[in-house]
Design a protein around this motif. Structure first.
Motif, mmCIF file in Angstrom:
data_model
loop_
_atom_site.group_PDB
_atom_site.id
_atom_site.type_symbol
_atom_site.label_atom_id
_atom_site.label_comp_id
_atom_site.label_asym_id
_atom_site.label_seq_id
_atom_site.Cartn_x
_atom_site.Cartn_y
_atom_site.Cartn_z
ATOM 1 N N PRO A 1 0.826 -1.207 0.000
ATOM 2 C CA PRO A 1 0.000 0.000 0.000
ATOM 3 C C PRO A 1 0.864 1.263 0.000
ATOM 4 C CG PRO A 1 0.058 -0.959 2.192
ATOM 5 C CD PRO A 1 0.795 -1.896 1.300
ATOM 6 N N TYR A 2 0.440 2.250 -0.768
ATOM 7 C CA TYR A 2 1.083 3.562 -0.798
ATOM 8 C C TYR A 2 0.060 4.679 -0.634
ATOM 9 C CZ TYR A 2 5.481 1.485 -2.373
ATOM 10 O OH TYR A 2 6.641 0.749 -2.445
ATOM 11 N N THR A 3 -1.145 4.476 -1.131
ATOM 12 C CA THR A 3 -2.167 5.512 -1.100
ATOM 13 C C THR A 3 -3.104 5.291 0.083
ATOM 14 O OG1 THR A 3 -3.768 4.282 -2.433
ATOM 15 C CG2 THR A 3 -2.094 5.574 -3.614
ATOM 16 N N LEU A 4 -3.888 6.327 0.384
ATOM 17 C CA LEU A 4 -4.854 6.221 1.471
ATOM 18 C C LEU A 4 -5.848 5.097 1.208
ATOM 19 C CD1 LEU A 4 -6.137 7.203 4.092
ATOM 20 C CD2 LEU A 4 -7.279 9.013 2.782
ATOM 21 N N ALA A 5 -6.354 5.009 -0.012
ATOM 22 C CA ALA A 5 -7.313 3.949 -0.333
ATOM 23 C C ALA A 5 -6.707 2.567 -0.123
ATOM 24 C CB ALA A 5 -7.796 4.101 -1.774
ATOM 25 N N GLN A 6 -5.432 2.403 -0.478
ATOM 26 C CA GLN A 6 -4.785 1.104 -0.317
ATOM 27 C C GLN A 6 -4.564 0.760 1.153
ATOM 28 O OE1 GLN A 6 -1.383 1.979 -2.776
ATOM 29 N NE2 GLN A 6 -2.230 0.881 -4.552
ATOM 30 N N TYR A 7 -4.150 1.737 1.957
ATOM 31 C CA TYR A 7 -3.986 1.473 3.391
ATOM 32 C C TYR A 7 -5.334 1.187 4.053
ATOM 33 C CZ TYR A 7 1.003 2.563 3.824
ATOM 34 O OH TYR A 7 2.366 2.523 3.740
ATOM 35 N N ARG A 8 -6.373 1.900 3.630
ATOM 36 C CA ARG A 8 -7.704 1.615 4.188
ATOM 37 C C ARG A 8 -8.108 0.173 3.910
ATOM 38 N NH1 ARG A 8 -10.834 7.167 2.273
ATOM 39 N NH2 ARG A 8 -10.399 8.408 4.159
ATOM 40 N N ASN A 9 -7.871 -0.289 2.706
ATOM 41 C CA ASN A 9 -8.234 -1.666 2.366
ATOM 42 C C ASN A 9 -7.437 -2.673 3.192
ATOM 43 O OD1 ASN A 9 -10.035 -0.705 0.458
ATOM 44 N ND2 ASN A 9 -8.658 -1.047 -1.277
ATOM 45 N N ARG A 10 -6.165 -2.387 3.426
ATOM 46 C CA ARG A 10 -5.339 -3.313 4.209
ATOM 47 C C ARG A 10 -5.836 -3.373 5.662
ATOM 48 N NH1 ARG A 10 -0.370 -5.426 2.956
ATOM 49 N NH2 ARG A 10 -1.348 -5.476 0.879
ATOM 50 N N TYR A 11 -6.122 -2.203 6.251
ATOM 51 C CA TYR A 11 -6.659 -2.210 7.614
ATOM 52 C C TYR A 11 -8.000 -2.929 7.673
ATOM 53 C CZ TYR A 11 -3.223 0.778 9.890
ATOM 54 O OH TYR A 11 -2.077 1.267 10.449
ATOM 55 N N ALA A 12 -8.837 -2.705 6.670
ATOM 56 C CA ALA A 12 -10.145 -3.345 6.666
ATOM 57 C C ALA A 12 -9.999 -4.864 6.621
ATOM 58 C CB ALA A 12 -10.957 -2.853 5.476
ATOM 59 N N GLN A 13 -9.030 -5.351 5.865
ATOM 60 C CA GLN A 13 -8.822 -6.800 5.824
ATOM 61 C C GLN A 13 -8.439 -7.326 7.198
ATOM 62 O OE1 GLN A 13 -5.370 -8.417 3.656
ATOM 63 N NE2 GLN A 13 -6.758 -9.967 2.809
ATOM 64 N N TYR A 14 -7.506 -6.660 7.860
ATOM 65 C CA TYR A 14 -7.082 -7.106 9.193
ATOM 66 C C TYR A 14 -8.232 -7.021 10.188
ATOM 67 C CZ TYR A 14 -2.092 -7.687 8.200
ATOM 68 O OH TYR A 14 -0.888 -8.144 7.741
ATOM 69 N N ARG A 15 -9.008 -5.947 10.088
ATOM 70 C CA ARG A 15 -10.134 -5.752 11.002
ATOM 71 C C ARG A 15 -11.234 -6.784 10.791
ATOM 72 N NH1 ARG A 15 -11.014 -2.635 15.621
ATOM 73 N NH2 ARG A 15 -9.823 -0.706 15.523
ATOM 74 N N SER A 16 -11.202 -7.502 9.673
ATOM 75 C CA SER A 16 -12.224 -8.514 9.419
ATOM 76 C C SER A 16 -11.953 -9.813 10.168
ATOM 77 C CB SER A 16 -12.322 -8.797 7.917
ATOM 78 O OG SER A 16 -11.177 -9.516 7.459
ATOM 79 N N ASP A 17 -10.778 -9.980 10.741
ATOM 80 C CA ASP A 17 -10.462 -11.207 11.463
ATOM 81 C C ASP A 17 -11.402 -11.359 12.656
ATOM 82 O OD1 ASP A 17 -8.144 -13.382 12.000
ATOM 83 O OD2 ASP A 17 -8.872 -12.543 13.887
ATOM 84 N N PRO A 18 -12.104 -12.479 12.787
ATOM 85 C CA PRO A 18 -13.112 -12.606 13.845
ATOM 86 C C PRO A 18 -12.536 -12.580 15.259
ATOM 87 C CG PRO A 18 -12.836 -14.685 12.673
ATOM 88 C CD PRO A 18 -12.096 -13.638 11.896
ATOM 89 N N ASP A 19 -11.365 -13.175 15.467
ATOM 90 C CA ASP A 19 -10.773 -13.155 16.810
ATOM 91 C C ASP A 19 -10.323 -11.755 17.201
ATOM 92 O OD1 ASP A 19 -11.048 -15.900 17.515
ATOM 93 O OD2 ASP A 19 -9.378 -16.399 16.184
#
Length: 517
Positions: free
Chosen positions: A210-228
């Motif tokens: 990730p380099y852009t804001l949209a790309q970092y948002r997507n990466r955080y969203a993926q991590y935040r999707s982890d159920p635990d």
């Protein structure tokens, strides 16, 4: 960014009471203040609260409540380009029959439709429940706890760091939740900026780093999707700080890991995007709203007279890493910067607390990698900033019960802190717990680890325990001692794992250092 309101008005309370009489207590628990959005607005997409809820930075009278509206988390969020009113409610019970505070915050597109509500007027040392509502949809409920006031008797703290999506599932959080900590301290590497790997346990989204804001948002969203991870955020307040992988591996200030590939202007733009995405996804106060490529992360939280927690930022203000032993010993090299260093020392020497905790992203105790004569250090850790580190340890001698909580290493490394690591007879001035990773490093070969690292113990006599299992550390802080557990899991390659206590250790009031029990 938020509109924090006070208690429900008398007129509104009478209305709720009447509703309760007609509908019953269970129905009354679902009543909300009316939405402020215009009825003419088109309906919002389904699944607004896919990223869950969180709370953080507890005060005796306050807490930060967080959520982000993101019905399409991995593709920019999926929200319309307008502000959306989000109602919030916090209650003393999980059925929300006893409303304490209600209000409406604005989820704005310029902040990724994230919401940070700084609720005040709460009671110290109390458990609260909270939830959000937007577009007729209700979030999962979360549980949080305010900091105790002066008479705190005990505090249970979990220490976590380094959760690489691609290298394993976040299984240690299931056990952490079962241990029911009052607080989670996360000291860095919440996401990893690495590109997708085809052989990973689970693959990063996107097509590269990730380099852009949209790309970092997507990466955080993926991590935040982890159920635990979501469940642990909803179970207790967190105090967070970042390390390098939230931006770029081993960056220092405004210097990237590879300056030959990232110009200064390009990297400043990357910092700006990374810090904003970090703020958008963390339960932190408005004091952490970024100003371009700068963000305020170092801060101090008190838990009565029992403990003071000093949260450091060891990335933004440091000089670039050394490349030699001589460079690591240069007096001009700084990890904290002058202002943050003064802030830390003032907070330590002026502390009324029995225990003075320091959340440091990277290891403070020495790691001498050279077998036998001579020294060989990791230059990215405090070892690469010898003069400042040694001066800080000298100050520890005049501080009551300093205990450092660190991460980064992907190992458990628990040590005595020495006033001068060059002198084996030097006084012990504190203790350090380097927590292992949640998933980074995957399931390591334990025999290979010990074959590699055990021979170095003779050159590092201050080490009390080293280990390479995945997990976290759990601390029960009392007036007379800190009892610590190293909690580990048998695997992070599957979605479920068997937890256990690998070791128990203790730090006693007035006795610097740590011992196994």
């Amino acid at each position: 960014m938020t509109d924090v309101t006070g208690p429900v008005s008398p007129d509104r309370r009478r209305l709720l009471t009447a509703g309760a009489a007609a509908l019953g207590a269970a129905a009354a628990a679902q009543l909300w203040l009316p939405a402020t959005a215009s009825a003419a607005q088109p309906p919002l997409p389904a699944g607004l609260f896919r990223l869950g809820v969180a709370s953080g930075d507890p005060l005796p009278d306050g807490i930060v409540l967080w959520t982000r509206l993101a019905p399409d988390p991995l593709h920019g969020g999926g929200m319309p380009a307008r502000a959306v009113p989000v109602e919030w409610e916090i209650s003393e019970d999980g059925r929300f029959a006893t409303g304490v505070r209600r209000g409406t915050a604005q989820a704005r597109p310029e902040y990724g439709h994230s919401v940070h509500v700084d609720v005040r007027g709460l009671r110290p040392g109390r458990t609260y429940w909270y939830r959000f509502r937007a577009g007729g949809q209700i979030s999962p409920r979360g549980r949080t706890r305010t900091a105790p006031n002066w008479t705190a008797r005990g505090l249970r703290v979990a220490l976590a760091s380094c959760q690489n999506w691609q290298q394993g599932y976040f299984t240690p959080y299931a056990d952490m939740r079962a241990q029911d900590p009052d607080l989670v301290v996360f000291v860095g590497d919440y996401i990893y900026e690495s590109a997708p790997a085809t052989t990973a346990v689970r693959r990063h989204e996107g097509t590269g780093e990730p380099y852009t804001l949209a790309q970092y948002r997507n990466r955080y969203a993926q991590y935040r999707s982890d159920p635990d991870l979501q469940a642990m955020h909803a179970a207790a307040p967190w105090v967070v700080t970042f390390d390098d992988h939230e931006v770029d591996n081993d960056f220092a200030g405004e210097v990237p890991q590879d300056p030959d590939k990232q110009s200064h202007d390009v990297f400043v733009a990357r910092l700006t995007a990374a810090y904003q995405a970090y703020y958008e996804h963390m339960p932190v106060r408005a004091s952490a709203v970024p100003n371009g490529p700068h963000i305020r992360m170092h801060r101090r939280l008190d838990f009565g007279l029992l403990a003071r927690l000093n949260v450091l930022d060891t990335r933004q203000f440091r000089t670039d890493q050394a490349t030699s032993q001589e460079g690591a010993q240069s007096p001009s090299r700084t990890m904290l910067g002058a202002a943050q260093k003064k802030w830390l020392l003032d907070g330590l020497h002026g502390s009324p607390a029995r225990w003075n905790l320091i959340a440091s992203q990277i290891m403070m105790a020495e790691t001498d990698l050279q077998l036998g004569e001579g020294k060989l250090w990791y230059y990215d850790a405090w070892d690469g900033y010898q003069v400042e580190r040694n001066a800080l340890l000298g100050e520890f001698a005049g501080v009551r019960n300093p205990v450092v909580l660190s991460g980064d290493r992907h190992l458990t490394m628990i040590s005595d802190l020495k006033k001068d690591f060059a002198d084996p007879r030097s006084a012990v001035v504190g203790a350090e717990f380097v927590g292992t990773s949640i998933s980074s490093g995957g399931d390591q070969d334990q025999a290979a680890f010990h074959a590699d690292w055990d021979p170095r113990k003779a050159d590092n006599p201050h080490w009390k325990l080293i280990d390479a299992h995945r997990g976290y550390h759990l601390f029960d802080i009392r007036r007379d001692r800190i009892d610590a557990q190293v909690r580990v899991v048998d695997t992070v390659l599957r979605k479920q794992a068997a937890p256990r206590t690998l070791a128990r250790l203790r730090v006693e009031d007035g006795k610097p250092g740590v011992r196994r029990v």
